[in-house]
Design a protein around this motif. Structure first.
Motif, mmCIF file in Angstrom:
data_model
loop_
_atom_site.group_PDB
_atom_site.id
_atom_site.type_symbol
_atom_site.label_atom_id
_atom_site.label_comp_id
_atom_site.label_asym_id
_atom_site.label_seq_id
_atom_site.Cartn_x
_atom_site.Cartn_y
_atom_site.Cartn_z
ATOM 1 N N VAL A 117 47.439 37.342 11.301
ATOM 2 C CA VAL A 117 47.231 36.592 12.535
ATOM 3 C C VAL A 117 48.428 36.811 13.451
ATOM 4 O O VAL A 117 49.580 36.695 13.021
ATOM 5 N N ILE A 118 48.157 37.152 14.703
ATOM 6 C CA ILE A 118 49.210 37.355 15.696
ATOM 7 C C ILE A 118 49.103 36.228 16.721
ATOM 8 O O ILE A 118 48.126 36.132 17.475
ATOM 9 N N TYR A 119 50.097 35.341 16.712
ATOM 10 C CA TYR A 119 50.157 34.269 17.702
ATOM 11 C C TYR A 119 50.906 34.776 18.933
ATOM 12 O O TYR A 119 51.968 35.392 18.811
ATOM 13 N N VAL A 120 50.373 34.485 20.114
ATOM 14 C CA VAL A 120 50.972 34.942 21.366
ATOM 15 C C VAL A 120 51.101 33.746 22.303
ATOM 16 O O VAL A 120 50.105 33.076 22.610
ATOM 17 N N SER A 121 52.323 33.444 22.744
ATOM 18 C CA SER A 121 52.531 32.376 23.723
ATOM 19 C C SER A 121 52.661 32.983 25.111
ATOM 20 O O SER A 121 53.247 34.048 25.288
ATOM 21 N N VAL A 122 52.101 32.289 26.094
ATOM 22 C CA VAL A 122 52.050 32.782 27.469
ATOM 23 C C VAL A 122 52.495 31.670 28.415
ATOM 24 O O VAL A 122 52.061 30.512 28.282
ATOM 25 N N PHE A 123 53.353 32.007 29.366
ATOM 26 C CA PHE A 123 53.812 31.069 30.385
ATOM 27 C C PHE A 123 53.143 31.408 31.710
ATOM 28 O O PHE A 123 53.274 32.515 32.212
ATOM 29 N N ASP A 124 52.416 30.436 32.262
ATOM 30 C CA ASP A 124 51.723 30.573 33.537
ATOM 31 C C ASP A 124 52.501 29.744 34.557
ATOM 32 O O ASP A 124 52.321 28.525 34.664
ATOM 33 N N SER A 125 53.375 30.378 35.326
ATOM 34 C CA SER A 125 54.277 29.648 36.216
ATOM 35 C C SER A 125 53.539 28.980 37.373
ATOM 36 O O SER A 125 54.017 27.989 37.929
ATOM 37 N N GLN A 126 52.377 29.507 37.766
ATOM 38 C CA GLN A 126 51.635 28.969 38.900
ATOM 39 C C GLN A 126 50.565 27.964 38.484
ATOM 40 O O GLN A 126 50.276 27.016 39.193
ATOM 41 N N GLY A 127 49.983 28.204 37.338
ATOM 42 C CA GLY A 127 48.898 27.341 36.905
ATOM 43 C C GLY A 127 47.606 27.657 37.643
ATOM 44 O O GLY A 127 47.608 28.177 38.747
ATOM 45 N N CYS A 128 46.502 27.349 36.998
ATOM 46 C CA CYS A 128 45.181 27.530 37.619
ATOM 47 C C CYS A 128 44.314 26.357 37.190
ATOM 48 O O CYS A 128 43.951 25.523 38.007
ATOM 49 N N ALA A 177 43.099 16.537 32.458
ATOM 50 C CA ALA A 177 42.418 15.387 33.063
ATOM 51 C C ALA A 177 43.308 14.616 34.019
ATOM 52 O O ALA A 177 42.814 13.919 34.915
ATOM 53 N N ALA A 178 44.631 14.749 33.844
ATOM 54 C CA ALA A 178 45.576 14.055 34.727
ATOM 55 C C ALA A 178 45.989 14.924 35.906
ATOM 56 O O ALA A 178 46.968 14.613 36.591
ATOM 57 N N ASN A 179 45.268 16.020 36.111
ATOM 58 C CA ASN A 179 45.545 16.940 37.218
ATOM 59 C C ASN A 179 46.911 17.610 37.095
ATOM 60 O O ASN A 179 47.554 17.934 38.090
ATOM 61 N N GLN A 180 47.358 17.834 35.864
ATOM 62 C CA GLN A 180 48.601 18.554 35.610
ATOM 63 C C GLN A 180 48.262 19.998 35.244
ATOM 64 O O GLN A 180 47.448 20.238 34.355
ATOM 65 N N PRO A 181 48.838 20.973 35.924
ATOM 66 C CA PRO A 181 48.503 22.376 35.657
ATOM 67 C C PRO A 181 48.791 22.772 34.213
ATOM 68 O O PRO A 181 49.777 22.316 33.617
ATOM 69 N N ILE A 182 47.946 23.622 33.664
ATOM 70 C CA ILE A 182 48.175 24.182 32.331
ATOM 71 C C ILE A 182 49.148 25.344 32.483
ATOM 72 O O ILE A 182 48.829 26.355 33.108
ATOM 73 N N ARG A 183 50.351 25.202 31.904
ATOM 74 C CA ARG A 183 51.391 26.207 32.091
ATOM 75 C C ARG A 183 51.691 27.015 30.834
ATOM 76 O O ARG A 183 52.309 28.073 30.913
ATOM 77 N N THR A 184 51.304 26.509 29.685
ATOM 78 C CA THR A 184 51.565 27.227 28.433
ATOM 79 C C THR A 184 50.297 27.321 27.614
ATOM 80 O O THR A 184 49.542 26.347 27.506
ATOM 81 N N ARG A 185 50.070 28.498 27.056
ATOM 82 C CA ARG A 185 48.951 28.701 26.145
ATOM 83 C C ARG A 185 49.442 29.480 24.934
ATOM 84 O O ARG A 185 50.342 30.323 25.049
ATOM 85 N N ILE A 186 48.835 29.184 23.801
ATOM 86 C CA ILE A 186 49.061 29.979 22.593
ATOM 87 C C ILE A 186 47.709 30.513 22.145
ATOM 88 O O ILE A 186 46.747 29.747 21.996
ATOM 89 N N PHE A 187 47.630 31.833 21.971
ATOM 90 C CA PHE A 187 46.415 32.493 21.502
ATOM 91 C C PHE A 187 46.649 33.050 20.100
ATOM 92 O O PHE A 187 47.796 33.328 19.713
ATOM 93 N N ALA A 188 45.563 33.234 19.359
ATOM 94 C CA ALA A 188 45.655 33.817 18.025
ATOM 95 C C ALA A 188 44.688 34.997 17.926
ATOM 96 O O ALA A 188 43.484 34.849 18.175
ATOM 97 N N LEU A 208 46.552 26.404 21.831
ATOM 98 C CA LEU A 208 47.206 25.340 22.585
ATOM 99 C C LEU A 208 47.078 25.589 24.080
ATOM 100 O O LEU A 208 47.237 26.727 24.551
ATOM 101 N N ARG A 209 46.810 24.527 24.837
ATOM 102 C CA ARG A 209 46.902 24.510 26.294
ATOM 103 C C ARG A 209 47.801 23.335 26.648
ATOM 104 O O ARG A 209 47.457 22.198 26.352
ATOM 105 N N SER A 210 48.945 23.595 27.267
ATOM 106 C CA SER A 210 49.903 22.526 27.520
ATOM 107 C C SER A 210 50.354 22.499 28.976
ATOM 108 O O SER A 210 50.474 23.544 29.623
ATOM 109 N N LYS A 211 50.655 21.291 29.448
ATOM 110 C CA LYS A 211 51.187 21.101 30.797
ATOM 111 C C LYS A 211 52.665 21.475 30.879
ATOM 112 O O LYS A 211 53.198 21.679 31.970
ATOM 113 N N PHE A 212 53.352 21.527 29.736
ATOM 114 C CA PHE A 212 54.762 21.890 29.718
ATOM 115 C C PHE A 212 54.918 23.407 29.671
ATOM 116 O O PHE A 212 53.978 24.138 29.347
ATOM 117 N N ALA A 213 56.110 23.878 29.979
ATOM 118 C CA ALA A 213 56.392 25.317 29.989
ATOM 119 C C ALA A 213 56.899 25.778 28.637
ATOM 120 O O ALA A 213 57.445 24.990 27.858
#
Length: 515
Positions: free
Chosen positions: A316-327, A331-342, A362-367
């Motif tokens: 399994v290869i885990y990959v973390s990604v930082f999305d500086s802009q967000g898309c 639910a609290a209208n906070q951009p998703i800035r970090t994701r972890i894929f497998a 993972l989808r997180s509002k933090f960086a």
């Protein structure tokens, strides 16, 4: 034992040496980082701006229990100067990101066969085989070339690469971008690299001068471990994960697969043969994201990826990604800035197979700027940091517990050595094991705050790696010290030191954690 000890010492030595650049500057065997040639002035301006908008003093931000509500508010945009100080440069507005990624894919690694889409899934569970043939051709790639690492070209790629380091060479504002191996194999345990080999070469084909490779990792699937190939993984500042395969025992990879994560998320049904097994409705990513970490779990049951793979051991290869802009937003209208894929790969009968189905863990509002790491038990460690209020950062741990895997039958609780999902922590103090922030178990995963709360010290972590006995190592940059712009500030992180360290702050260092 000596080889393992030498490898551990070498990893730590490289980690300490690499701290001469800001947050995305570390390169290690577990994950290697991008050059971050940011000036001290934007860093100081960004920190001052954060202090001006934060009613809480940065000097006491390490006192985490008082900052939960501030940490939870991540709706504002990240200051552009903060992004620059992290070494992240966005390509010019209007750049066709798909075309840029395709340009890179067509020209990397002289003689390599580059696939921007997976070949037909003719393997078990529809997995795609890794073969050197393209359009019926049996011509093989591979070759040699002097690595920019500056070491003699005498590294034997058939050797035990678990005692070597993989790194990226080059970076922004130059014409060189390479993936290379280095090692201390001259018989003296002096922690000095004395040989190298070029693995892949992006030089001269970057779509823009700000394109850079960011992280790299070595697979367990190598010639030395009894396989018929060497496998490598590396990421870049466009959100690509590259699978590089050496099928002929020569330094350069022969076959390369490209997985563009923004396209996979933003395209219904996926892109390039990759698709998300657990998609989120209405999900989207910015077209320019940065791969911040790659961590390899070499032994895992792949049943979470496909029912046909229950009982099949793969990687399994885990990959973390930082999305500086967000898309997308939560639910609290906070951009998703970090994701972890497998991603999943496995080998049967001498052939490597790559799974098209991937999981979003993972989808997180933090960086995330420091990436992630996996220990010998298969637990996953990752950093999250507050780049809005600048209250600090935290290090979390996800540990699998006995669980029911739907693909493998509800009557058979099991351990797959895989982390299928992680909830977004409400604050950086979540899951600390206190009455106010209890440990949370969800989806068969026990989630803990491994650093026991938020701290500005963890905000300056630039890379994570694991060692023997499940010890976690965190490389920390020198803390930010306000004052006149100087060369020393080029080596500093974004966060001041916790108040206990005094006005002088902290030097660059490696800290370790153990259960």
């Amino acid at each position: 034992m000596k080889m393992k000890r030498a490898m551990m010492i070498a990893v730590l030595a490289v980690a300490v040496a690499a701290l001469a650049v800001p947050l995305l500057g570390l390169r290690t065997h577990a994950a290697s980082g991008a050059d971050a040639k940011a000036s001290a002035a934007p860093r100081a301006a960004a920190t001052a701006a954060a202090a001006a908008t934060n009613p809480l003093s940065l000097a006491t931000a390490d006192k985490s229990s008082s900052f939960q509500q501030v940490e939870a508010d991540q709706r504002a945009a990240i200051n552009p100067e903060v992004i620059k100080s992290l070494g992240i440069r966005r390509l010019p507005k209007g750049t066709d990101m798909k075309a840029a990624s395709q340009k890179v894919a067509k020209q990397i690694a002289p003689g390599a066969q580059v696939r921007s889409a997976l070949p037909p899934g003719t393997g078990p569970a529809g997995a795609s085989p890794v073969t050197p043939a393209v359009n019926g051709s049996t011509q093989k790639g591979g070759g040699t070339g002097s690595p920019l690492i500056g070491e003699p070209l005498v590294l034997n790629e058939l050797s035990a690469l678990s005692s070597a380091l993989i790194t990226t060479i080059g970076g922004r504002d130059n014409q060189f971008s390479e993936v290379a191996l280095i090692a201390d194999w001259d018989g003296r345990e002096d922690c000095v690299a004395d040989r190298g080999a070029k693995i892949d070469d992006f030089s001269g084909v970057e779509p823009e001068i700000d394109f850079t490779l960011t992280r790299a990792a070595i697979s367990e699937h190598t010639f030395a471990n009894g396989h018929l190939f060497n496998s490598y993984y590396y990421g870049d500042s466009l959100g690509n994960l590259w699978f590089g395969f050496d099928l002929v025992g020569s330094p350069l990879v022969d076959t390369v697969f490209q997985a563009n994560l923004p396209a996979i998320v933003n395209t219904p049904g996926g892109s390039g043969g990759f698709f998300i097994l657990n998609p989120t409705a209405g999900d989207c990513m910015d077209d320019q994201v940065t791969v911040t970490g790659i961590a390899v779990n070499p032994v895992a049951d792949l049943g979470d990826f496909n029912p046909a793979l229950c009982g099949v051991t793969g990687e399994v290869i885990y990959v973390s990604v930082f999305d500086s802009q967000g898309c997308a937003s939560n639910a609290a209208n906070q951009p998703i800035r970090t994701r972890i894929f497998a991603f999943g790969v496995f080998e049967i009968g001498g052939t490597e197979f790559v799974l098209g189905g991937i999981r979003q863990v993972l989808r997180s509002k933090f960086a995330n700027t420091a990436g992630l790491a996996v220990d010998d038990d298969g637990s996953l460690y990752y950093q999250l940091v507050d780049l809005i209020q600048f209250t600090g950062g935290a290090i979390f741990k996800a540990t699998e517990i006995t669980r029911t895997v739907a693909n493998c039958g509800v009557a058979n609780p099991r351990i797959n050595r895989f982390i299928p999902s992680i909830p977004d922590p409400p604050t950086l103090n979540s899951w600390s094991g206190t009455g106010a922030n209890p440990v949370v178990t969800a989806g068969g995963v026990r989630n803990t705050n491994y650093g026991r709360g938020s701290s500005t010290l963890y905000g300056n972590v630039v890379s994570l790696a694991t060692g023997a006995c499940n010890t976690l190592y965190a490389a920390v940059s020198r803390s930010f010290v306000d004052g006149p712009v100087s060369f020393e500030q080029l080596t500093e992180g974004l966060f001041p030191a916790p108040s206990a360290f005094g006005a002088a702050g902290t030097p660059s260092m490696v800290i370790s954690f153990a259960d």
